[in-house]
Design a protein around this motif. Structure first.
Motif, PDB file in Angstrom:
ATOM      1  N   ILE A 110       0.859  -1.181   0.000  1.00 46.71           N
ATOM      2  CA  ILE A 110       0.000   0.000   0.000  1.00 46.71           C
ATOM      3  C   ILE A 110       0.895   1.230   0.000  1.00 46.71           C
ATOM      4  CG2 ILE A 110      -1.722   1.314   1.293  1.00 46.71           C
ATOM      5  CD1 ILE A 110      -2.722  -1.366   2.396  1.00 46.71           C
ATOM      6  N   LYS A 111       0.677   2.123  -0.949  1.00 46.37           N
ATOM      7  CA  LYS A 111       1.478   3.344  -1.081  1.00 46.37           C
ATOM      8  C   LYS A 111       0.546   4.556  -0.973  1.00 46.37           C
ATOM      9  CE  LYS A 111       4.710   0.931  -4.136  1.00 46.37           C
ATOM     10  NZ  LYS A 111       5.774   0.772  -3.128  1.00 46.37           N
ATOM     11  N   LYS A 112       0.952   5.502  -0.121  1.00 42.72           N
ATOM     12  CA  LYS A 112       0.098   6.653   0.176  1.00 42.72           C
ATOM     13  C   LYS A 112       0.828   7.962  -0.074  1.00 42.72           C
ATOM     14  CE  LYS A 112      -2.858   4.624   3.742  1.00 42.72           C
ATOM     15  NZ  LYS A 112      -3.418   4.858   5.087  1.00 42.72           N
ATOM     16  N   PHE A 113       0.044   8.957  -0.519  1.00 39.19           N
ATOM     17  CA  PHE A 113       0.550  10.318  -0.688  1.00 39.19           C
ATOM     18  C   PHE A 113      -0.466  11.277  -0.096  1.00 39.19           C
ATOM     19  CE2 PHE A 113       0.398  14.221  -3.341  1.00 39.19           C
ATOM     20  CZ  PHE A 113       1.609  14.767  -2.925  1.00 39.19           C
ATOM     21  N   GLY A 114       0.022  12.245   0.702  1.00 38.28           N
ATOM     22  CA  GLY A 114      -0.909  13.192   1.318  1.00 38.28           C
ATOM     23  C   GLY A 114      -0.178  14.292   2.057  1.00 38.28           C
ATOM     24  N   MET A 115      -0.888  14.938   2.989  1.00 37.19           N
ATOM     25  CA  MET A 115      -0.287  16.024   3.753  1.00 37.19           C
ATOM     26  C   MET A 115      -0.527  15.820   5.239  1.00 37.19           C
ATOM     27  SD  MET A 115      -2.735  19.379   3.300  1.00 37.19           S
ATOM     28  CE  MET A 115      -4.395  19.429   3.988  1.00 37.19           C
ATOM     29  N   GLY A 138       2.094  16.856  20.787  1.00 34.56           N
ATOM     30  CA  GLY A 138       0.902  17.501  20.253  1.00 34.56           C
ATOM     31  C   GLY A 138       0.222  16.670  19.185  1.00 34.56           C
ATOM     32  N   PRO A 139      -0.937  17.126  18.690  1.00 34.75           N
ATOM     33  CA  PRO A 139      -1.690  16.379  17.679  1.00 34.75           C
ATOM     34  C   PRO A 139      -1.166  16.627  16.269  1.00 34.75           C
ATOM     35  CG  PRO A 139      -2.881  18.348  18.291  1.00 34.75           C
ATOM     36  CD  PRO A 139      -1.658  18.325  19.165  1.00 34.75           C
ATOM     37  N   GLU A 140      -1.431  15.676  15.401  1.00 36.37           N
ATOM     38  CA  GLU A 140      -1.045  15.803  13.995  1.00 36.37           C
ATOM     39  C   GLU A 140      -2.163  15.238  13.115  1.00 36.37           C
ATOM     40  OE1 GLU A 140       3.043  15.106  11.795  1.00 36.37           O
ATOM     41  OE2 GLU A 140       2.018  13.198  12.119  1.00 36.37           O
ATOM     42  N   LEU A 141      -2.734  16.086  12.294  1.00 38.71           N
ATOM     43  CA  LEU A 141      -3.784  15.663  11.367  1.00 38.71           C
ATOM     44  C   LEU A 141      -3.134  15.204  10.065  1.00 38.71           C
ATOM     45  CD1 LEU A 141      -6.859  15.488  10.740  1.00 38.71           C
ATOM     46  CD2 LEU A 141      -6.658  17.810   9.806  1.00 38.71           C
ATOM     47  N   GLU A 142      -3.532  14.024   9.596  1.00 38.67           N
ATOM     48  CA  GLU A 142      -2.984  13.470   8.364  1.00 38.67           C
ATOM     49  C   GLU A 142      -4.120  13.243   7.372  1.00 38.67           C
ATOM     50  OE1 GLU A 142       0.491  10.585   8.404  1.00 38.67           O
ATOM     51  OE2 GLU A 142      -1.138   9.268   7.741  1.00 38.67           O
ATOM     52  N   ILE A 143      -3.993  13.814   6.173  1.00 42.66           N
ATOM     53  CA  ILE A 143      -5.031  13.718   5.147  1.00 42.66           C
ATOM     54  C   ILE A 143      -4.420  13.088   3.898  1.00 42.66           C
ATOM     55  CG2 ILE A 143      -6.695  14.978   3.733  1.00 42.66           C
ATOM     56  CD1 ILE A 143      -6.637  17.182   5.864  1.00 42.66           C
ATOM     57  N   GLY A 144      -4.991  11.978   3.468  1.00 40.01           N
ATOM     58  CA  GLY A 144      -4.479  11.291   2.297  1.00 40.01           C
ATOM     59  C   GLY A 144      -5.069  11.839   1.010  1.00 40.01           C
ATOM     60  N   PHE A 145      -4.219  12.164   0.035  1.00 45.06           N
ATOM     61  CA  PHE A 145      -4.674  12.580  -1.291  1.00 45.06           C
ATOM     62  C   PHE A 145      -4.960  11.366  -2.169  1.00 45.06           C
ATOM     63  CE2 PHE A 145      -1.877  16.571  -0.685  1.00 45.06           C
ATOM     64  CZ  PHE A 145      -2.861  17.149   0.099  1.00 45.06           C
ATOM     65  N   SER A 146      -4.060  10.391  -2.106  1.00 49.00           N
ATOM     66  CA  SER A 146      -4.238   9.163  -2.880  1.00 49.00           C
ATOM     67  C   SER A 146      -3.566   8.010  -2.147  1.00 49.00           C
ATOM     68  CB  SER A 146      -3.643   9.305  -4.290  1.00 49.00           C
ATOM     69  OG  SER A 146      -2.242   9.412  -4.229  1.00 49.00           O
ATOM     70  N   ALA A 147      -4.108   6.824  -2.337  1.00 47.06           N
ATOM     71  CA  ALA A 147      -3.525   5.614  -1.758  1.00 47.06           C
ATOM     72  C   ALA A 147      -3.914   4.443  -2.644  1.00 47.06           C
ATOM     73  CB  ALA A 147      -4.030   5.392  -0.328  1.00 47.06           C
ATOM     74  N   LYS A 148      -2.915   3.673  -3.035  1.00 39.36           N
ATOM     75  CA  LYS A 148      -3.177   2.555  -3.934  1.00 39.36           C
ATOM     76  C   LYS A 148      -2.629   1.250  -3.367  1.00 39.36           C
ATOM     77  CE  LYS A 148      -3.554   5.067  -8.293  1.00 39.36           C
ATOM     78  NZ  LYS A 148      -3.096   5.159  -9.705  1.00 39.36           N
ATOM     79  N   GLU A 149      -3.342   0.203  -3.666  1.00 34.66           N
ATOM     80  CA  GLU A 149      -2.941  -1.145  -3.314  1.00 34.66           C
ATOM     81  C   GLU A 149      -2.305  -1.788  -4.552  1.00 34.66           C
ATOM     82  OE1 GLU A 149      -5.309  -4.414  -0.895  1.00 34.66           O
ATOM     83  OE2 GLU A 149      -6.013  -4.303  -2.968  1.00 34.66           O
ATOM     84  N   HIS A 150      -1.047  -2.186  -4.433  1.00 28.57           N
ATOM     85  CA  HIS A 150      -0.317  -2.782  -5.559  1.00 28.57           C
ATOM     86  C   HIS A 150      -0.154  -4.274  -5.293  1.00 28.57           C
ATOM     87  CE1 HIS A 150       0.803   1.146  -7.294  1.00 28.57           C
ATOM     88  NE2 HIS A 150       0.837   1.543  -6.037  1.00 28.57           N
ATOM     89  N   LEU A 151      -0.684  -5.074  -6.180  1.00 27.68           N
ATOM     90  CA  LEU A 151      -0.684  -6.524  -6.033  1.00 27.68           C
ATOM     91  C   LEU A 151       0.040  -7.165  -7.212  1.00 27.68           C
ATOM     92  CD1 LEU A 151      -3.700  -8.685  -4.930  1.00 27.68           C
ATOM     93  CD2 LEU A 151      -2.384  -9.328  -6.943  1.00 27.68           C
ATOM     94  N   LYS A 152       0.987  -8.048  -6.896  1.00 28.97           N
ATOM     95  CA  LYS A 152       1.726  -8.758  -7.938  1.00 28.97           C
ATOM     96  C   LYS A 152       1.747 -10.254  -7.616  1.00 28.97           C
ATOM     97  CE  LYS A 152       4.776  -4.948  -9.253  1.00 28.97           C
ATOM     98  NZ  LYS A 152       6.196  -4.502  -9.414  1.00 28.97           N
ATOM     99  N   GLY A 153       1.581 -11.069  -8.648  1.00 26.47           N
ATOM    100  CA  GLY A 153       1.613 -12.513  -8.485  1.00 26.47           C
ATOM    101  C   GLY A 153       1.838 -13.200  -9.812  1.00 26.47           C
ATOM    102  N   GLN A 154       1.586 -14.497  -9.836  1.00 25.54           N
ATOM    103  CA  GLN A 154       1.746 -15.243 -11.077  1.00 25.54           C
ATOM    104  C   GLN A 154       0.704 -14.800 -12.105  1.00 25.54           C
ATOM    105  OE1 GLN A 154       1.572 -19.403 -10.044  1.00 25.54           O
ATOM    106  NE2 GLN A 154       3.662 -19.438  -9.249  1.00 25.54           N
ATOM    107  N   ASN A 155       1.200 -14.211 -13.182  1.00 26.77           N
ATOM    108  CA  ASN A 155       0.330 -13.754 -14.272  1.00 26.77           C
ATOM    109  C   ASN A 155      -0.696 -12.718 -13.815  1.00 26.77           C
ATOM    110  OD1 ASN A 155       1.575 -15.610 -16.064  1.00 26.77           O
ATOM    111  ND2 ASN A 155       0.224 -17.239 -15.314  1.00 26.77           N
ATOM    112  N   ILE A 156      -0.342 -11.958 -12.782  1.00 23.88           N
ATOM    113  CA  ILE A 156      -1.282 -10.932 -12.322  1.00 23.88           C
ATOM    114  C   ILE A 156      -0.502  -9.725 -11.816  1.00 23.88           C
ATOM    115  CG2 ILE A 156      -1.415 -11.941  -9.999  1.00 23.88           C
ATOM    116  CD1 ILE A 156      -4.273 -10.893  -9.844  1.00 23.88           C
ATOM    117  N   SER A 157      -0.966  -8.536 -12.164  1.00 24.87           N
ATOM    118  CA  SER A 157      -0.413  -7.285 -11.675  1.00 24.87           C
ATOM    119  C   SER A 157      -1.549  -6.280 -11.619  1.00 24.87           C
ATOM    120  CB  SER A 157       0.703  -6.782 -12.587  1.00 24.87           C
ATOM    121  OG  SER A 157       1.221  -5.553 -12.102  1.00 24.87           O
TER     122      SER A 157
END
Length: 221
Positions: A110-115, A138-157
């Protein structure tokens, strides 16, 4: 002689106390400043839990963050430090969970990009004019812009978003940060941890939290 020694000792203690109070704990030269920060993250996803059952599904990962802070003195050496940072983090599923239902997978990450918007309260100890040590929390607010699940296997990407109704992961996280830093002249080095307080799974019956450790360097203007 005893009176002289006692007077000298009291004078030395008083002088040291005055210097310590003025320089270490209450520097009269405190002023607001901007700073830039670059950090390396160690992402620490917690166990996936349902009821009283918890499973270690994810492995720790890594990432980077980049942004700025604004340090505002409040009283003595106590300060408030809000910031704004961009991040790119990743972590993966443990290999024990990849081979399921006769499907052999090589990796699932899982790869995420945000602020991030941290608001830290801290105190610095000015041992010399150039050297300062600070502790903060102190507190920290984290907001994700995009997040993708990358799956690799036999004959699958496959790559697909984990946000939204079908993704199963929440976009917003709230962490409680705690850390320490060293400032030498204008240069900064710090270590801080963020404890994730929100459930990152959008399904209410399954929970897991995301925490993080960050090693950062920076420059104060």
């Amino acid at each position: 002689m005893k009176k002289i020694l006692t007077a000298a000792m009291l004078a030395a203690i008083s002088c040291f106390s005055t210097v310590a109070q003025s320089s270490i704990f209450n520097n009269p030269d405190n002023k607001s400043y901007f700073g830039i920060r670059v950090g390396g993250d160690i992402t620490c996803p917690g166990k996936v839990t349902s009821g009283n059952v918890g499973l270690s599904v994810f492995k720790n990962g890594g990432g980077i963050e980049f942004g700025g802070i604004y340090n505002v003195p409040v009283v003595a050496n106590f300060y408030i430090e809000p910031g704004l940072k961009l991040y790119y983090d990743s972590y993966s599923v443990s290999k024990d969970w990849l081979d399921q239902d006769d499907v052999i997978l090589n990796s699932l990450s899982i790869k995420k990009f945000g602020m991030r918007i941290p608001v830290m309260a801290g105190y610095h100890f000015d041992f010399t004019q150039d050297l300062k040590v600070s502790v903060f929390t102190g507190p920290e607010l984290e907001i994700g812009f995009s997040a993708k699940e990358h799956l690799k296997g036999q004959n699958i990407s496959l790559s697909e978003s984990v946000y939204g109704d079908e993704g199963g992961m929440n976009r917003v996280n709230l962490l409680w940060g705690i850390g320490a830093g060293i400032t030498y002249q204008h240069f900064y080095f710090g270590v801080n941890g963020g404890i994730g307080m929100l459930n990152m799974n959008s399904e209410s019956d399954v929970k897991f939290h995301e925490s993080r450790v960050t090693f950062s360097v920076g420059y104060n203007f």
